[in-house]
Structures are given as structure tokens and as C-alpha cells.
Design a protein around this motif. Structure first.
Motif, PDB file in Angstrom:
ATOM      1  N   ASP A 124      -2.527  -2.795   6.668  1.00  0.00           N
ATOM      2  CA  ASP A 124      -3.068  -2.338   5.389  1.00  0.00           C
ATOM      3  C   ASP A 124      -2.404  -1.016   5.021  1.00  0.00           C
ATOM      4  N   LEU A 125      -2.081  -0.847   3.752  1.00  0.00           N
ATOM      5  CA  LEU A 125      -1.430   0.380   3.297  1.00  0.00           C
ATOM      6  C   LEU A 125      -2.338   1.590   3.451  1.00  0.00           C
ATOM      7  N   ARG A 126      -3.575   1.460   3.000  1.00  0.00           N
ATOM      8  CA  ARG A 126      -4.508   2.593   3.021  1.00  0.00           C
ATOM      9  C   ARG A 126      -5.489   2.438   4.166  1.00  0.00           C
ATOM     10  N   LEU A 127      -5.322   3.267   5.173  1.00  0.00           N
ATOM     11  CA  LEU A 127      -6.275   3.329   6.263  1.00  0.00           C
ATOM     12  C   LEU A 127      -7.117   4.576   6.063  1.00  0.00           C
ATOM     13  N   GLU A 128      -8.304   4.595   6.653  1.00  0.00           N
ATOM     14  CA  GLU A 128      -9.216   5.712   6.414  1.00  0.00           C
ATOM     15  C   GLU A 128      -8.580   7.066   6.741  1.00  0.00           C
ATOM     16  N   HIS A 129      -7.870   7.134   7.853  1.00  0.00           N
ATOM     17  CA  HIS A 129      -7.263   8.408   8.251  1.00  0.00           C
ATOM     18  C   HIS A 129      -5.759   8.257   8.407  1.00  0.00           C
ATOM     19  N   GLY A 130      -5.085   7.866   7.348  1.00  0.00           N
ATOM     20  CA  GLY A 130      -3.641   7.765   7.427  1.00  0.00           C
ATOM     21  C   GLY A 130      -3.095   6.652   6.556  1.00  0.00           C
ATOM     22  N   SER A 131      -1.800   6.541   6.610  1.00  0.00           N
ATOM     23  CA  SER A 131      -1.103   5.556   5.802  1.00  0.00           C
ATOM     24  C   SER A 131      -0.525   4.463   6.685  1.00  0.00           C
ATOM     25  N   GLY A 132      -0.601   3.253   6.207  1.00  0.00           N
ATOM     26  CA  GLY A 132       0.017   2.143   6.907  1.00  0.00           C
ATOM     27  C   GLY A 132       1.534   2.266   6.945  1.00  0.00           C
ATOM     28  N   LEU A 133       2.102   3.015   5.996  1.00  0.00           N
ATOM     29  CA  LEU A 133       3.554   3.213   5.994  1.00  0.00           C
ATOM     30  C   LEU A 133       4.002   3.924   7.272  1.00  0.00           C
ATOM     31  N   GLN A 134       3.251   4.933   7.692  1.00  0.00           N
ATOM     32  CA  GLN A 134       3.579   5.634   8.935  1.00  0.00           C
ATOM     33  C   GLN A 134       3.458   4.696  10.128  1.00  0.00           C
ATOM     34  N   LEU A 135       2.515   3.788  10.038  1.00  0.00           N
ATOM     35  CA  LEU A 135       2.282   2.836  11.125  1.00  0.00           C
ATOM     36  C   LEU A 135       3.429   1.836  11.262  1.00  0.00           C
ATOM     37  N   ILE A 136       4.035   1.443  10.151  1.00  0.00           N
ATOM     38  CA  ILE A 136       5.183   0.526  10.211  1.00  0.00           C
ATOM     39  C   ILE A 136       6.275   1.139  11.076  1.00  0.00           C
ATOM     40  N   ARG A 137       6.581   2.394  10.819  1.00  0.00           N
ATOM     41  CA  ARG A 137       7.620   3.090  11.586  1.00  0.00           C
ATOM     42  C   ARG A 137       7.274   3.118  13.070  1.00  0.00           C
ATOM     43  N   ARG A 138       6.015   3.437  13.397  1.00  0.00           N
ATOM     44  CA  ARG A 138       5.588   3.509  14.806  1.00  0.00           C
ATOM     45  C   ARG A 138       5.674   2.146  15.483  1.00  0.00           C
TER      46      ARG A 138
END
Length: 179
Positions: free
Chosen positions: A56-70
């Protein structure tokens, strides 16, 4: 693709929607794990070692975009579909640049998500619409691009847009107009 041997990680802070997707993919023969936060997602990715992820793009405490990279850093072969209720051209382009194979809007069902995973590469061949975007949609897209340029920092984005931070937050909280 042999579905019975695929592990899928579903990352969404909407617990009900996440649960519905987990059940749907389990019935289709997937091993499924879920996470509601960025931290849970990173931990589950390390332990579960998924082949696929729905982020999901919008997580409660952060962005899914950052998660894609991780997720891509942990396993370059993982297939990722970005899912959002707040679609914008800027975030779609960024998601694909970071490694998502597709970007689809909520509410998406399991069949739509599987169809997105089945595509070999992101759909960038779409023909432009003959109808121009509305002023409200252009404003939404511009705010999203500036927010993306500011790495999600609302205060900095508001400064660049020459508007009050709370005004920007209020505008971003609304769903975008379609066209």
C-alpha cells in the motif's frame, strides 16, 4: 508461474482489507503473510522471504515507496505491486522507478492484483487521454509531485507550494478527483 509454491506478503494498514486479500490469495494456493506497518513488513520479509509483495502506498507511519526500495534491497527478484487509494502520476512513476512492476488503485480484488503480477513490465504504453485533466486533478498531481520531491515532508512541501501546512494536509487527505 506455479502458484502453489509462491509466497506473498501483503502490506496494508487497513486490517480488514488486508485480511480479505490474505484469505483470497490463500484460497488460490499462495502462502500468505501480512503486515500493517513498515517495521512489520521488513521483519516479515526477512523471515518469510516472499516471492511477491502487495504494498500500500500510504501506511500509517511511512510511505510504501520507501518500502519498495527496502524490499528490493533484500531480494532483487521480488515482484511488487503498489496499491493505493490515492493515485497520482508522480507516485506511479516513482513506484515503477523503484522497482514495482505495476501500480493499481484500490479497491482492487485478488484477480486484478494477480493480473498486475502477470504483466512482464509496468504499463507505460498507455495512450494519453483525449480529455484534459480538470484543474482540481492537475492541482492534486502537482501537490503529489512536490511532496514526493520533499521525501514526504509536509512542512517543506507546504513551503514550496506557498500554502499553510494544515491546508496542504487537508487537501492531501481528500481523495483525488478522477479527471
Amino acid at each position: 508461474m506455479e502458484d502453489t509454491h509462491k509466497r506473498m506478503l501483503i502490506i496494508d494498514d487497513d486490517e480488514v482489507y488486508c485480511s480479505v486479500l490474505c484469505d483470497a490469495f490463500t484460497r488460490r494456493g499462495f502462502e500468505v503473510a501480512s503486515a500493517q506497518t513498515k517495521e512489520q513488513a521488513i521483519h516479515k520479509a526477512e523471515v518469510f522471504k516472499p516471492h511477491m509483495a502487495v504494498v500500500d502506498l500510504r501506511l500509517e507511519h511511512g510511505s510504501g515507496l520507501q518500502l519498495i526500495r527496502r524490499l528490493k534491497d533484500k531480494d532483487a527478484a521480488i515482484s511488487i505491486v503498489m496499491l493505493t487509494g490515492y493515485a497520482s502520476i508522480a507516485t506511479a512513476v516513482e513506484a515503477v522507478k523503484l522497482g514495482a512492476i505495476q501500480y493499481i488503485t484500490k479497491p482492487a480484488n485478488a484477480d486484478e492484483i494477480l493480473a498486475a503480477f502477470a504483466q512482464e513490465k509496468a504499463d507505460s504504453d498507455g495512450a494519453p487521454s483525449d480529455k484534459p485533466l480538470s484543474v482540481k486533478r492537475v492541482e492534486w498531481e502537482h501537490m503529489q509531485k512536490i511532496l514526493l520531491d520533499c521525501d514526504g515532508n509536509i512542512s517543506e512541501a507546504a513551503r514550496r507550494l506557498n500554502m499553510h501546512r494544515r491546508t496542504l494536509q487537508r487537501k492531501l487527505a481528500k481523495r483525488p478527483v478522477r479527471h
